[in-house]
Write a protein that holds these residues in place. Sequence first.
Motif, PDB file in Angstrom:
ATOM      1  N   GLN A 117       0.949  -1.155  -0.073  1.00 27.79           N
ATOM      2  CA  GLN A 117       0.005   0.044   0.039  1.00 27.79           C
ATOM      3  C   GLN A 117       0.797   1.326  -0.012  1.00 27.79           C
ATOM      4  O   GLN A 117       0.271   2.397  -0.049  1.00 27.79           O
ATOM      5  N   HIS A 126      -8.806  -4.185  -7.653  1.00 28.35           N
ATOM      6  CA  HIS A 126      -7.656  -4.457  -6.950  1.00 28.35           C
ATOM      7  C   HIS A 126      -6.509  -3.437  -7.744  1.00 28.35           C
ATOM      8  O   HIS A 126      -5.754  -2.786  -7.020  1.00 28.35           O
ATOM      9  N   SER A 152       6.402  -7.638  -8.062  1.00 28.98           N
ATOM     10  CA  SER A 152       5.503  -7.860  -7.030  1.00 28.98           C
ATOM     11  C   SER A 152       4.177  -8.627  -7.505  1.00 28.98           C
ATOM     12  O   SER A 152       4.003  -8.824  -8.736  1.00 28.98           O
ATOM     13  N   LEU A 160       0.085  -8.937  -7.348  1.00 28.61           N
ATOM     14  CA  LEU A 160      -1.229  -8.879  -6.485  1.00 28.61           C
ATOM     15  C   LEU A 160      -2.085 -10.003  -6.874  1.00 28.61           C
ATOM     16  O   LEU A 160      -2.186 -10.268  -7.934  1.00 28.61           O
ATOM     17  N   ASN A 183       7.169  -7.836  -3.184  1.00 30.34           N
ATOM     18  CA  ASN A 183       6.055  -7.841  -2.388  1.00 30.34           C
ATOM     19  C   ASN A 183       4.909  -8.561  -3.047  1.00 30.34           C
ATOM     20  O   ASN A 183       4.774  -8.783  -4.177  1.00 30.34           O
ATOM     21  N   HIS A 184       3.958  -9.198  -2.103  1.00 30.97           N
ATOM     22  CA  HIS A 184       2.622  -9.872  -2.625  1.00 30.97           C
ATOM     23  C   HIS A 184       1.496  -9.229  -1.627  1.00 30.97           C
ATOM     24  O   HIS A 184       1.763  -9.227  -0.481  1.00 30.97           O
ATOM     25  N   HIS A 185       0.306  -8.783  -2.410  1.00 28.71           N
ATOM     26  CA  HIS A 185      -0.626  -8.457  -1.673  1.00 28.71           C
ATOM     27  C   HIS A 185      -2.019  -9.398  -2.068  1.00 28.71           C
ATOM     28  O   HIS A 185      -2.215  -9.390  -3.500  1.00 28.71           O
ATOM     29  N   LYS A 235      -6.085 -10.118  -1.956  1.00 28.56           N
ATOM     30  CA  LYS A 235      -7.461  -9.742  -1.290  1.00 28.56           C
ATOM     31  C   LYS A 235      -8.213 -10.872  -1.309  1.00 28.56           C
ATOM     32  O   LYS A 235      -8.618 -11.491  -2.260  1.00 28.56           O
TER      33      LYS A 235
END
Length: 157
Positions: A2, A25, A116, A118, A147-149, A151
Amino acid sequence: MQQKLERNTVIIYSSARKNGNTTAHVNSFAEQNDVRVICLDDYKIAPYCYDKNYKNDDFYALFEAVLKYDHWVLASPVYWYNTTVQMKSFIDRITDYMDDETLKPKLRALRNKDFSLLSNASSLEAPDIFVEMFKRTFSYLGMQFINHHHKNTQSAA
């Protein structure tokens, strides 16, 4: 993921629903950062073929365009522990650069890039196998994972 990005970033995504959860997203992430968004579903990317006989295919032009970015954010829903067909085709077609001596120098440029991820699904976390596919593939190409995000799209009952 974020935080505000300070790098030359592109989001590369695919989803079966043009206005679904993945697009939401991606748009949320893009609003927080000054990034280019590329929807793979807007391009014709033929499956990898040993003879490389691709008709009216957009892959080479698309790949050359994303090579300009230092940080790739790959975004996809989780489908049966995997990514979308279009994202898989994009990844598979990178092989074209591996087995063509004239294209290999361009592929080596990935060694200085980061990536990264998502993801979204009706689960609290993305399956390890989904995340590992991206990590192993792009690490093999010399890219650094950032990074990994994920939802969770499951509606509250």
